[in-house]
Scaffold this motif. Structure first.
Motif, short mmCIF file in Angstrom:
data_model
loop_
_atom_site.label_atom_id
_atom_site.label_comp_id
_atom_site.label_asym_id
_atom_site.label_seq_id
_atom_site.Cartn_x
_atom_site.Cartn_y
_atom_site.Cartn_z
N LEU A 169 0.83 -1.20 0.00
CA LEU A 169 0.00 0.00 0.00
C LEU A 169 0.87 1.26 0.00
O LEU A 169 0.58 2.23 -0.71
N GLU A 170 1.92 1.24 0.80
CA GLU A 170 2.82 2.39 0.87
C GLU A 170 3.46 2.66 -0.49
O GLU A 170 3.54 3.81 -0.94
N LYS A 171 3.91 1.62 -1.15
CA LYS A 171 4.53 1.77 -2.47
C LYS A 171 3.53 2.32 -3.49
O LYS A 171 3.86 3.21 -4.28
N ASN B 164 0.82 8.11 -6.64
CA ASN B 164 0.14 9.30 -6.10
C ASN B 164 -1.34 9.01 -5.83
O ASN B 164 -2.23 9.78 -6.17
N VAL B 165 -1.59 7.87 -5.21
CA VAL B 165 -2.95 7.38 -4.97
C VAL B 165 -3.44 7.83 -3.61
O VAL B 165 -2.70 7.83 -2.62
N ASN B 166 -4.70 8.22 -3.54
CA ASN B 166 -5.36 8.50 -2.27
C ASN B 166 -5.71 7.14 -1.65
O ASN B 166 -6.65 6.47 -2.06
N GLY C 226 2.88 3.56 8.65
CA GLY C 226 2.90 2.25 8.03
C GLY C 226 2.57 2.26 6.56
O GLY C 226 3.34 1.77 5.76
N TYR C 227 1.44 2.83 6.17
CA TYR C 227 1.05 2.61 4.78
C TYR C 227 0.51 3.83 4.07
O TYR C 227 -0.38 3.75 3.24
N LYS D 220 10.93 -2.03 13.51
CA LYS D 220 11.94 -2.56 12.60
C LYS D 220 11.35 -3.45 11.50
O LYS D 220 12.06 -3.82 10.56
N LEU D 221 10.08 -3.77 11.60
CA LEU D 221 9.45 -4.57 10.55
C LEU D 221 9.16 -3.73 9.31
O LEU D 221 8.84 -4.27 8.25
N TYR D 222 9.27 -2.41 9.43
CA TYR D 222 8.98 -1.51 8.32
C TYR D 222 10.27 -0.90 7.79
O TYR D 222 11.19 -0.59 8.55
N GLY D 223 10.28 -0.70 6.49
CA GLY D 223 11.46 -0.12 5.85
C GLY D 223 11.49 1.40 5.99
O GLY D 223 10.55 2.03 6.47
#
Length: 228
Positions: free
Chosen positions: A47-49, A55-57, A103-104, A199-202
Motif C-alpha cells: 500500500l505504501e509503495k 500518487n494514490v489516495n 505504516g502505509y 523494525k518490521l517496516y522499511g
C-alpha cells in the motif's frame, strides 16, 4: 466494490498491465494478480509503495471514499491563528477526517471538518510537555510502524513548523501522502530518510531532485495522547 476491485480499477485507469504495474513497484506479477483477485491481502508495504509511486489516495483504495488520485502537494488545510480573550487558553484545531499514517501512507480526503478545542496552557506545559502554543493541530495516527513510540490509533499534537531537526518525529508529505516518521537528512539537503521505529517496516529514502521536490514537512510531533 472491495479493495481488490478498486486495485484493479486503479491499474486499469492508469492503463498499465499487471506486469508493468508490478514492475514499477518492484513487485512480482503474481502478487498484484492475487491481490486483484482477492486471494492475497494487500500488505502495508505494498500500500505504501502504491501511494508513493502512483500518487494514490489510499483512503479511496482502502474504503472507496474520496478521489482516486491525489493532486494537491499539501494535503492538510491551513491552520487559522488562534484568538481568545483568555490568555491562559490555547486553541488547538482537531481534524477528525485527517490521519497520518504510520505504516502505509496517507488516507486523507479533500473535505475537512475542523473542531477547535480549548486547552489550558498549564496543562499543555506540565502534562504534555508542549512549549510552543501557536499553530497547534490535533490528528490521529493509523498503523504500527512507529510503535512502541506512537501506537496505532493514538492522537498526536503537532506544531506547524517545517524546520525540523534531525531525529525529530515529523508529519511528512510525500506526493500528497501524509506520514508520521522519524526525520533524518544530510547537512546539505541532498537526501532525506523517513525512518520507522518498528523494525518490521522499511525506511522511505528520498534521494533524487524529483523525490525531494515531492517532499515537505507539515509539522513536528510535540505530544501524544492515548485513550484507555
Amino acid at each position: 466494490m472491495d479493495i481488490a476491485a478498486r486495485l484493479r480499477e486503479l491499474r486499469t485507469k492508469l492503463g498499465l498491465s499487471i506486469s508493468k504495474f508490478a514492475s514499477n513497484l518492484g513487485e512480482k506479477d503474481y502478487k498484484i494478480r492475487d491481490s486483484e483477485l482477492g486471494k492475497q491481502k494487500i500488505s502495508s508495504d505494498l500500500l505504501e509503495k502504491i501511494g508513493i509511486f502512483y500518487n494514490v489516495n489510499l483512503n479511496w483504495l482502502l474504503t472507496g471514499k474520496g478521489e482516486m488520485l491525489l493532486s494537491e502537494k499539501n494535503s492538510l488545510p491551513t491552520t487559522q491563528p488562534k484568538t481568545d480573550e483568555d490568555e491562559n487558553a490555547v486553541s488547538l484545531n482537531y481534524y477528525p477526517d485527517i490521519v497520518a499514517a504510520a505504516g502505509y501512507g496517507a488516507i486523507n480526503e479533500h473535505a475537512y471538518t475542523k473542531h477547535t478545542m480549548k486547552f489550558d496552557k498549564t496543562f499543555l506545559e506540565e502534562i504534555l510537555n508542549v512549549r510552543r502554543f501557536d499553530k497547534l493541530d490535533v490528528i490521529k495516527v493509523v498503523g504500527d510502524s512507529m510503535e512502541p513510540y506512537i501506537q496505532d490509533g493514538q492522537i498526536i499534537i503537532i506544531e506547524r513548523n517545517p524546520n525540523a531537526m534531525n531525529g525529530e518525529t515529523v508529519i511528512a508529505n510525500v506526493n500528497g501522502n501524509i506520514y508520521v516518521k522519524r526525520f533524518h537528512t544530510d547537512p546539505f539537503g541532498k537526501w532525506v530518510k523517513l525512518v520507522s521505529e518498528n523494525k518490521l517496516y522499511g525506511t522511505i529514502e528520498l534521494n533524487t531532485p524529483e523525490e525531494l521536490n515531492s517532499f515537505s514537512i507539515v509539522g513536528i510531533v510535540r505530544a501524544k495522547i492515548k485513550a484507555f
